[in-house]
Design a protein around this motif. Structure first.
Motif, mmCIF file in Angstrom:
data_model
loop_
_atom_site.group_PDB
_atom_site.id
_atom_site.type_symbol
_atom_site.label_atom_id
_atom_site.label_comp_id
_atom_site.label_asym_id
_atom_site.label_seq_id
_atom_site.Cartn_x
_atom_site.Cartn_y
_atom_site.Cartn_z
ATOM 1 N N GLU A 1 0.758 -1.298 0.073
ATOM 2 C CA GLU A 1 0.042 -0.055 0.057
ATOM 3 C C GLU A 1 0.970 1.263 -0.006
ATOM 4 O O GLU A 1 0.698 2.266 -0.671
ATOM 5 C CB GLU A 1 -1.060 0.058 1.248
ATOM 6 N N LEU A 2 1.997 1.202 0.635
ATOM 7 C CA LEU A 2 2.687 2.312 0.813
ATOM 8 C C LEU A 2 3.470 2.592 -0.616
ATOM 9 O O LEU A 2 3.509 3.762 -0.867
ATOM 10 C CB LEU A 2 4.051 2.275 1.835
ATOM 11 N N ASP A 3 3.949 1.537 -1.184
ATOM 12 C CA ASP A 3 4.473 1.450 -2.560
ATOM 13 C C ASP A 3 3.504 1.941 -3.552
ATOM 14 O O ASP A 3 4.134 2.776 -4.608
ATOM 15 C CB ASP A 3 5.034 0.132 -2.909
ATOM 16 N N GLN A 4 2.250 1.912 -3.218
ATOM 17 C CA GLN A 4 1.032 2.259 -4.320
ATOM 18 C C GLN A 4 0.630 3.780 -3.814
ATOM 19 O O GLN A 4 -0.589 3.949 -4.372
ATOM 20 C CB GLN A 4 0.121 1.504 -4.256
ATOM 21 N N SER A 5 1.432 4.438 -2.660
ATOM 22 C CA SER A 5 1.031 5.673 -2.517
ATOM 23 C C SER A 5 -0.106 5.968 -1.670
ATOM 24 O O SER A 5 -0.970 6.921 -1.711
ATOM 25 C CB SER A 5 1.085 6.775 -3.779
ATOM 26 N N TYR A 6 -0.627 4.908 -0.810
ATOM 27 C CA TYR A 6 -1.770 4.915 -0.196
ATOM 28 C C TYR A 6 -1.223 5.976 1.054
ATOM 29 O O TYR A 6 -0.170 5.833 1.630
ATOM 30 C CB TYR A 6 -2.457 3.458 0.374
ATOM 31 N N ILE A 7 -2.167 6.543 1.544
ATOM 32 C CA ILE A 7 -2.117 7.500 2.763
ATOM 33 C C ILE A 7 -3.061 7.343 3.648
ATOM 34 O O ILE A 7 -4.246 6.894 3.498
ATOM 35 C CB ILE A 7 -1.787 8.956 2.422
ATOM 36 N N LEU A 8 -3.061 7.944 4.833
ATOM 37 C CA LEU A 8 -4.045 8.052 5.890
ATOM 38 C C LEU A 8 -4.744 9.325 5.798
ATOM 39 O O LEU A 8 -4.150 10.484 5.999
ATOM 40 C CB LEU A 8 -3.653 7.784 7.348
ATOM 41 N N GLY A 9 -6.008 9.628 5.202
ATOM 42 C CA GLY A 9 -6.730 10.664 5.212
ATOM 43 C C GLY A 9 -6.810 11.460 6.493
ATOM 44 O O GLY A 9 -6.635 12.738 6.406
#
Length: 348
Positions: free
Chosen positions: A76-84
């Motif tokens: 998820e981090l590699d796919q640029s996921y963040i916490l809103g």
């Protein structure tokens, strides 16, 4: 010289799948801005501890108030996921919220309801059935936000334990595991009574069965059984023929539940169905003849390429299981996880 101290300008937030742009004030998080302007953004704890508000950053940059590395997976981090709830835009940004753009739960609704039945499944897991004033349509595997008017105002997220459509979509079921310090989970297990008013909002989430003919590997731990059961019940209605290997992790025999329910599904399943409960803390002198140890050890015998996996349970168990699945040749695109934390603001 005074130009150096001009107040910061608002940023623009674009959410894929939703028309228009949303204003984000200086020092305001993406989640706070979206909620302020009426967007039904999936969320629960608002402090970066549950990952309910995770979203994919498509364009732009953000300042993270706390690191997401301990709650989001490496993929998820590699796919640029963040916490809103922990991300403040540095200029204009575009995000993707899985449940919205997939067309699943694109229009969540909030409705009142009341508890119509309550049963203890184990010493620390209670099952509640809620009759809703208005029907909610959802995909089996998704979750809702629950709150108790006048008692617990901050919503907690729990997966639907039954498929959509029961009594016209007005009857929903949840499994709630009591955790130390958990306001909602303690209330449900100890104080909730038949007739109690409950507010339900949903659906949310992108955990649901994808179209495929690949054999299924299902993994559940604790109250993570809820969405897995909902998925199985829903697939059973449509006589889904996919072969199933279902591993259910628990501490002892006393922590196993819904076994008759699972056996009924197994006996009526169109394809091959293998159910393997795995106990990690069963006493050595117990008459238990089934699997023992960590679920990942048992998983190694069943994982293999060209399969699709669905996992729900505590992050450490799921992280370890994902390693086994990938080492066995299962693509990341065929692994779907619903992780939750055992803390007071956690989901499930």
């Amino acid at each position: 010289m005074f130009g150096l101290f001009k107040p910061a300008k608002p940023s623009k937030l674009t959410i894929e799948g939703i028309d228009g742009e949303f204003e984000v004030k200086p020092k305001e998080t993406i989640l706070a801005a979206a909620l302020r302007q009426g967007v039904r953004f999936p969320h629960s704890c608002r402090v970066g501890g549950c990952a309910t508000c995770k979203c994919q950053l498509k364009t732009g940059k953000v300042k993270e108030l706390t690191s997401a590395a301990y709650i989001l997976s490496k993929e998820e981090l590699d796919q640029s996921y963040i916490l809103g709830c922990q991300s403040i835009p540095k200029g204009d940004v575009t995000i993707r919220v899985d449940g919205l753009v997939d067309g699943v739960g694109a229009v969540p609704i909030a409705t009142a309801g009341k508890i119509v039945s309550k049963d203890k499944l184990t010493h620390d897991i209670a099952k509640i059935d809620i009759e809703l004033d208005n029907s909610i349509t959802y995909q089996a595997g998704q979750y809702a936000l629950l709150s108790v008017p006048g008692i617990i105002e901050a919503p907690r997220s729990y997966s639907f334990a039954n498929p959509s459509g029961d009594q016209g979509g007005r009857r929903v079921t949840f499994f709630v595991r009591e955790v130390k310090g958990g306001e909602m989970s303690t209330w449900v297990n100890n104080s909730a009574e038949i007739g109690q008013a409950v507010a339900v909002e949903g659906p949310y989430g992108d955990f649901y069965l994808r179209n495929s003919d690949k054999p299924l590997i299902l993994i559940a731990g604790g109250s993570g059984l809820a969405p897995i059961l909902a998925i199985l019940e829903d697939a059973l209605q449509f006589k889904n023929p996919r072969d199933v290997t279902f591993l259910f992790g628990a501490r002892t025999q006393q922590d196993l539940y819904c076994l008759e329910h699972i056996n009924r599904i197994k006996n009526n399943w169109a394809g091959h169905f293998e159910f393997i409960p795995v106990l990690s803390e069963e006493a050595e002198n117990s008459p238990w003849q089934g699997e023992r140890g960590f679920i990942t050890e048992s998983l190694k015998r069943f994982a293999g390429p060209n399969k699709q996996a669905y996992l729900c349970g505590p992050p450490p168990m799921l992280d370890a299981a994902e390693v086994v699945l990938k080492s066995a040749g299962i693509s990341s695109d065929d692994i779907f996880s619903d992780k939750f934390l055992d803390r007071s603001h956690s989901s499930h």
